[in-house]
Motif scaffolding. Structure first.
Motif, PDB file in Angstrom:
ATOM      1  N   ALA A   8     -19.356  17.321  32.726  1.00 23.09           N
ATOM      2  CA  ALA A   8     -18.262  16.145  33.335  1.00 23.09           C
ATOM      3  C   ALA A   8     -17.278  16.609  34.014  1.00 23.09           C
ATOM      4  CB  ALA A   8     -17.950  15.086  32.138  1.00 23.09           C
ATOM      5  N   ASP A   9     -16.615  17.561  33.674  1.00 31.20           N
ATOM      6  CA  ASP A   9     -15.566  18.285  34.266  1.00 31.20           C
ATOM      7  C   ASP A   9     -16.211  18.836  35.721  1.00 31.20           C
ATOM      8  OD1 ASP A   9     -12.646  19.672  33.273  1.00 31.20           O
ATOM      9  OD2 ASP A   9     -13.292  19.950  34.999  1.00 31.20           O
ATOM     10  N   LEU A  10     -17.076  19.405  35.773  1.00 37.05           N
ATOM     11  CA  LEU A  10     -17.625  20.047  36.895  1.00 37.05           C
ATOM     12  C   LEU A  10     -18.168  18.832  37.805  1.00 37.05           C
ATOM     13  CD1 LEU A  10     -18.170  22.706  38.284  1.00 37.05           C
ATOM     14  CD2 LEU A  10     -20.501  22.668  37.620  1.00 37.05           C
ATOM     15  N   ARG A  11     -18.449  17.807  37.513  1.00 38.26           N
ATOM     16  CA  ARG A  11     -18.763  16.715  38.459  1.00 38.26           C
ATOM     17  C   ARG A  11     -17.676  16.018  39.015  1.00 38.26           C
ATOM     18  NH1 ARG A  11     -22.680  13.335  39.953  1.00 38.26           N
ATOM     19  NH2 ARG A  11     -24.629  14.314  39.016  1.00 38.26           N
ATOM     20  N   ALA A  12     -16.704  16.111  38.096  1.00 37.53           N
ATOM     21  CA  ALA A  12     -15.335  15.324  38.697  1.00 37.53           C
ATOM     22  C   ALA A  12     -14.794  16.449  39.736  1.00 37.53           C
ATOM     23  CB  ALA A  12     -14.205  15.268  37.739  1.00 37.53           C
ATOM     24  N   VAL A  67     -18.590  11.662  34.125  1.00 35.69           N
ATOM     25  CA  VAL A  67     -17.387  12.289  34.891  1.00 35.69           C
ATOM     26  C   VAL A  67     -16.343  12.352  33.826  1.00 35.69           C
ATOM     27  CG1 VAL A  67     -15.754  12.309  36.715  1.00 35.69           C
ATOM     28  CG2 VAL A  67     -18.271  11.489  37.177  1.00 35.69           C
ATOM     29  N   GLY A  68     -15.645  13.614  33.596  1.00 40.11           N
ATOM     30  CA  GLY A  68     -14.597  13.722  32.641  1.00 40.11           C
ATOM     31  C   GLY A  68     -13.780  14.875  32.703  1.00 40.11           C
ATOM     32  N   ARG A  69     -13.439  15.204  31.722  1.00 38.64           N
ATOM     33  CA  ARG A  69     -12.333  16.388  31.745  1.00 38.64           C
ATOM     34  C   ARG A  69     -12.435  17.286  30.592  1.00 38.64           C
ATOM     35  NH1 ARG A  69      -5.695  15.991  32.106  1.00 38.64           N
ATOM     36  NH2 ARG A  69      -5.031  18.440  32.042  1.00 38.64           N
TER      37      ARG A  69
END
Length: 299
Positions: free
Chosen positions: A195-199, A233-235
């Protein structure tokens, strides 16, 4: 994907200059500024030894030797970038070293990979704490010696996979490392990283290395492909981790992830409660394993 070589080829006539530049810049970096001084150690030069530069850059001392002697003439852009950070080069010096290697410096629109002097100072101040710096795509940029002593040698291999320094790549495609996780913890880490990489991919859609990383992960890991296709999407946040260390035993630490907003960096800091058994193990690591790591090679 590595940066394209200038004019489509490497200028071997300038590669001796590459080795000379690395040697000159190595001589001007004091080991104290990199947290590398060991009490009682006798030194013949004020600057970094080849072994110390290799430790800071995450490559082998033999490879540093071959680069300086002109016997290795095709370093990847990741190796050159690691050297620029370990040598604390300015922006102009960084671009110059890339060109001496026959590579074009990374252009605008790519994931930032430079470290400001303040970030270097942060690592200096935290010499007694395991600390590592990653870019926004979770590629390891720089680790202090105590982090290396805790986590083991980095995955750098000049002839290995292109994304060998990337934490997401190692999570899905690399061999097991020292961090102990249950199945549930591993799956949660995987989901958070993707999710972090997608952001990050949303912020840097034109970065070719990031596109190649995602493509390689999708092709090599069904689990990554599943998570990527979910669109989350995340962190990635910090957590507690247990590291099974071969010399000092299991160490359970708080892992906090600090963000350097302007440079889009991630600073990973491992700490233990004062007076705890885990703090004692970190002190043992600093007092025994780290000096051995720094003095294992000849001066």
């Amino acid at each position: 994907m590595a940066s394209a070589a200038i004019d489509g080829h490497q200028d071997s006539g300038h590669f001796g200059d590459f080795g000379d530049a690395v040697r000159r810049w190595r001589d001007r970096v004091s080991p104290e500024s990199a947290g590398l001084t060991v009490a009682g150690q006798q030194r013949r030069a004020a600057g970094l030894r080849r072994e110390e530069l290799a430790l800071l850059a995450g490559i082998s001392a033999d490879y540093v030797t071959r680069l300086e002697q002109g016997r290795a003439t095709r370093p990847s852009d990741q190796v050159v970038e690691a050297l620029t950070r370990a040598l604390r080069l300015s922006g102009q010096e960084r671009a110059h070293l890339f060109r001496l290697a026959g590579l074009a410096p990374p252009g605008p629109g790519t994931v930032p990979g430079t470290l400001a002097p303040s970030v270097h100072r942060l690592l200096e101040r935290l010499a007694g704490t395991p600390v590592a710096v990653f870019d926004a795509a979770w590629t390891l940029l720089l680790a202090n010696p105590l982090y290396t002593a805790l986590m083991g040698d980095g995955p750098e291999d000049p002839d290995g996979p292109e994304h060998r320094r990337n934490g997401v790549w190692w999570t899905f495609l690399g061999p097991p490392r020292r961090v102990r996780q249950s199945d549930a913890e591993r799956r949660a880490t995987e989901a958070a990283l993707v999710a972090d990489l997608r952001a990050t991919a949303g912020r840097y859609p034109a970065d070719p290395r990031l596109r190649d990383l995602v493509a390689e992960l999708r092709a090599g890991s069904d689990r990554f492909a599943e998570l990527w296709d979910s669109g989350a999407v995340g962190r990635h946040e910090g957590t507690r981790k247990t590291i099974d260390h071969p010399q000092v035993g299991p160490v359970t630490l708080d892992c906090d992830i600090l963000t350097v907003a302007g440079d889009d960096l991630r600073v990973m800091v491992y700490t233990a409660a004062s007076g705890s058994a885990d703090a004692d193990r970190i002190a043992l690591l600093s007092g025994t394993v780290l000096p051995a790591l720094l003095t294992s090679s000849a001066p």
